[in-house]
Design an enzyme around this catalytic site. Structure first.
Site, PDB file in Angstrom:
ATOM      1  N   TYR A  81      73.200 106.198  63.347  1.00 18.68           N
ATOM      2  CA  TYR A  81      72.645 107.392  62.699  1.00 18.68           C
ATOM      3  C   TYR A  81      72.220 108.479  63.682  1.00 18.68           C
ATOM      4  O   TYR A  81      71.826 109.578  63.252  1.00 18.68           O
ATOM      5  CB  TYR A  81      71.455 107.022  61.808  1.00 18.68           C
ATOM      6  CG  TYR A  81      70.284 106.403  62.536  1.00 18.68           C
ATOM      7  CD1 TYR A  81      69.317 107.187  63.147  1.00 18.68           C
ATOM      8  CD2 TYR A  81      70.145 105.012  62.595  1.00 18.68           C
ATOM      9  CE1 TYR A  81      68.245 106.614  63.811  1.00 18.68           C
ATOM     10  CE2 TYR A  81      69.073 104.438  63.251  1.00 18.68           C
ATOM     11  CZ  TYR A  81      68.124 105.242  63.851  1.00 18.68           C
ATOM     12  OH  TYR A  81      67.062 104.669  64.517  1.00 18.68           O
ATOM     13  N   GLY A 130      78.452  91.172  65.639  1.00 19.70           N
ATOM     14  CA  GLY A 130      77.175  90.926  66.290  1.00 19.70           C
ATOM     15  C   GLY A 130      76.034  90.784  65.298  1.00 19.70           C
ATOM     16  O   GLY A 130      76.231  90.371  64.142  1.00 19.70           O
ATOM     17  N   GLY A 131      74.832  91.159  65.746  1.00 23.51           N
ATOM     18  CA  GLY A 131      73.635  90.923  64.945  1.00 23.51           C
ATOM     19  C   GLY A 131      73.632  91.609  63.599  1.00 23.51           C
ATOM     20  O   GLY A 131      73.160  91.042  62.605  1.00 23.51           O
ATOM     21  N   SER A 148      60.959 103.886  62.992  1.00 23.65           N
ATOM     22  CA  SER A 148      60.089 103.095  62.110  1.00 23.65           C
ATOM     23  C   SER A 148      58.655 103.616  62.065  1.00 23.65           C
ATOM     24  O   SER A 148      58.070 103.726  60.979  1.00 23.65           O
ATOM     25  CB  SER A 148      60.107 101.630  62.525  1.00 23.65           C
ATOM     26  OG  SER A 148      61.380 101.063  62.280  1.00 23.65           O
ATOM     27  N   GLY A 175      83.101  94.653  64.049  1.00 23.24           N
ATOM     28  CA  GLY A 175      82.077  94.002  64.848  1.00 23.24           C
ATOM     29  C   GLY A 175      81.605  92.707  64.229  1.00 23.24           C
ATOM     30  O   GLY A 175      81.736  92.488  63.016  1.00 23.24           O
ATOM     31  N   GLY A 221      73.629 105.033  59.097  1.00 26.09           N
ATOM     32  CA  GLY A 221      72.620 104.019  59.376  1.00 26.09           C
ATOM     33  C   GLY A 221      71.212 104.456  59.039  1.00 26.09           C
ATOM     34  O   GLY A 221      70.337 103.599  58.861  1.00 26.09           O
ATOM     35  N   ASN A 249      87.177  92.403  65.488  1.00 24.42           N
ATOM     36  CA  ASN A 249      86.316  92.248  66.656  1.00 24.42           C
ATOM     37  C   ASN A 249      87.169  92.014  67.894  1.00 24.42           C
ATOM     38  O   ASN A 249      88.329  91.595  67.800  1.00 24.42           O
ATOM     39  CB  ASN A 249      85.360  91.063  66.449  1.00 24.42           C
ATOM     40  CG  ASN A 249      84.192  91.092  67.409  1.00 24.42           C
ATOM     41  OD1 ASN A 249      83.459  92.077  67.473  1.00 24.42           O
ATOM     42  ND2 ASN A 249      84.005  90.035  68.163  1.00 24.42           N
ATOM     43  N   LYS A 274      65.189  89.549  67.449  1.00 23.83           N
ATOM     44  CA  LYS A 274      65.373  89.086  66.067  1.00 23.83           C
ATOM     45  C   LYS A 274      65.576  87.576  65.963  1.00 23.83           C
ATOM     46  O   LYS A 274      65.204  86.971  64.954  1.00 23.83           O
ATOM     47  CB  LYS A 274      66.541  89.821  65.414  1.00 23.83           C
ATOM     48  CG  LYS A 274      66.259  91.295  65.189  1.00 23.83           C
ATOM     49  CD  LYS A 274      67.398  91.969  64.452  1.00 23.83           C
ATOM     50  CE  LYS A 274      67.101  93.444  64.224  1.00 23.83           C
ATOM     51  NZ  LYS A 274      68.157  94.121  63.444  1.00 23.83           N
ATOM     52  N   ARG A 277      85.028  85.368  66.657  1.00 20.83           N
ATOM     53  CA  ARG A 277      83.671  84.889  66.375  1.00 20.83           C
ATOM     54  C   ARG A 277      83.653  84.083  65.079  1.00 20.83           C
ATOM     55  O   ARG A 277      82.618  83.929  64.458  1.00 20.83           O
ATOM     56  CB  ARG A 277      82.727  86.070  66.253  1.00 20.83           C
ATOM     57  CG  ARG A 277      82.588  86.892  67.526  1.00 20.83           C
ATOM     58  CD  ARG A 277      81.470  86.398  68.391  1.00 20.83           C
ATOM     59  NE  ARG A 277      80.191  86.592  67.714  1.00 20.83           N
ATOM     60  CZ  ARG A 277      79.043  86.033  68.067  1.00 20.83           C
ATOM     61  NH1 ARG A 277      79.024  85.205  69.091  1.00 20.83           N
ATOM     62  NH2 ARG A 277      77.931  86.272  67.417  1.00 20.83           N
TER      63      ARG A 277
END
Length: 271
Positions: free
Chosen positions: A216, A130-131, A19, A128, A237, A152, A68, A156
């Site tokens: 990535y 998750g987040g 970033s 997946g 990614g 998964n 997050k 979930r």
């Protein structure tokens, strides 16, 4: 030139974060010489303190894991998509305090856009839960996907139920013990939100559709290599990362993001 405007990425770890490379390249491209973007290592419990102690020079924060969910609690106001997804990766200083947004979903949407370029996509396999799975579900709904199979290790379904209902997806849940090859052959896209190691030995079964892999580094991943060998298009990614950074840059600075310069800086950093 004295630095009078700042932004930073919060998370742990953030040493590897690209970033700062993208945002600082954007500042340089626009001649924003009084802007600086840095890294701040912080765990979730420290997000509130760091944001609360930030002086007026800080225009915003990018927030990565594990902060997050804490970013939502810090905020004085929330975007609709951040509230819906249940996490924020962006905090922007406003006259009324801190505003939380989620541009991860914009990142997934941008990556899917480059993968399909407007083609019809109806069925997806999501690896997946998750987040990153939550913004991925939001983005899949936005491009017109109606059916998603979430693969998964554990069930979930309850945790994702509110989001699934809100975006209008028909979602079924499965495990890695299912016939993955049959599953992916019936899909228009496979979106992987898990580390490459979690798929070790399953790439051949999964690589039977176009793939968005949120990993990535290193690139390409074993999954995208297998899918490409089978003749399918892939995207990584880093594309998602760039597309989520552009709206952050604009929210922080009030300027249109210089996308070519930010993209080039990102790609060069990965070489």
């Amino acid at each position: 030139m004295t630095i009078t405007h700042r932004a930073a990425v919060l998370g742990n770890p953030v040493e590897h974060s690209r970033s700062p490379i993208m945002h600082n390249a954007g500042y340089a491209a626009l001649g924003l010489n009084d802007w600086e973007y840095t890294r701040i290592t912080t765990d979730a419990e420290d997000v509130a303190r760091i944001v609360g102690e930030a002086d007026e020079s800080y225009a915003g924060f990018s927030v990565t894991m594990p902060g997050k969910f804490a970013a939502l609690e810090v905020a004085d106001s929330l975007s609709e998509r951040a509230e819906l997804i249940g996490a924020a990766n962006t905090l922007v200083r406003t006259g009324a305090g801190w505003h939380a947004d989620n541009t991860d979903c914009v990142g997934v949407l941008g990556a899917l856009g480059e993968l399909f370029d407007g083609a019809t996509v109806a069925a997806a396999v999501l690896l997946g839960s998750g987040g990153t799975a939550r913004p991925a579900l939001w983005a899949l709904a936005k491009i017109g996907v109606s059916e998603v199979t979430v693969v998964n290790r554990s069930d979930r379904s309850e945790a994702l139920a509110d989001l699934v209902d809100a975006v209008g997806l028909e979602v079924t849940f499965s495990t890695y013990d299912t016939d993955l090859q049959a599953l992916t052959r019936q899909a228009d896209v496979v979106v992987s939100t898990v580390p490459s190691a979690a798929l070790d030995g399953r790439e051949q079964a999964l690589g039977h559709a176009p793939v968005l892999d949120v990993i990535y580094d290193p690139w390409p991943t074993p999954l995208t290599t297998q899918a490409a060998a089978n003749g399918y298009s892939t995207v990584g990614g880093h594309v998602m990362l760039a597309h989520q950074a552009y709206p952050q840059f604009e929210a922080f600075t009030g300027h249109s993001a210089p996308r070519p310069q930010m993209w080039d800086a990102l790609v060069n950093s990965l070489r």
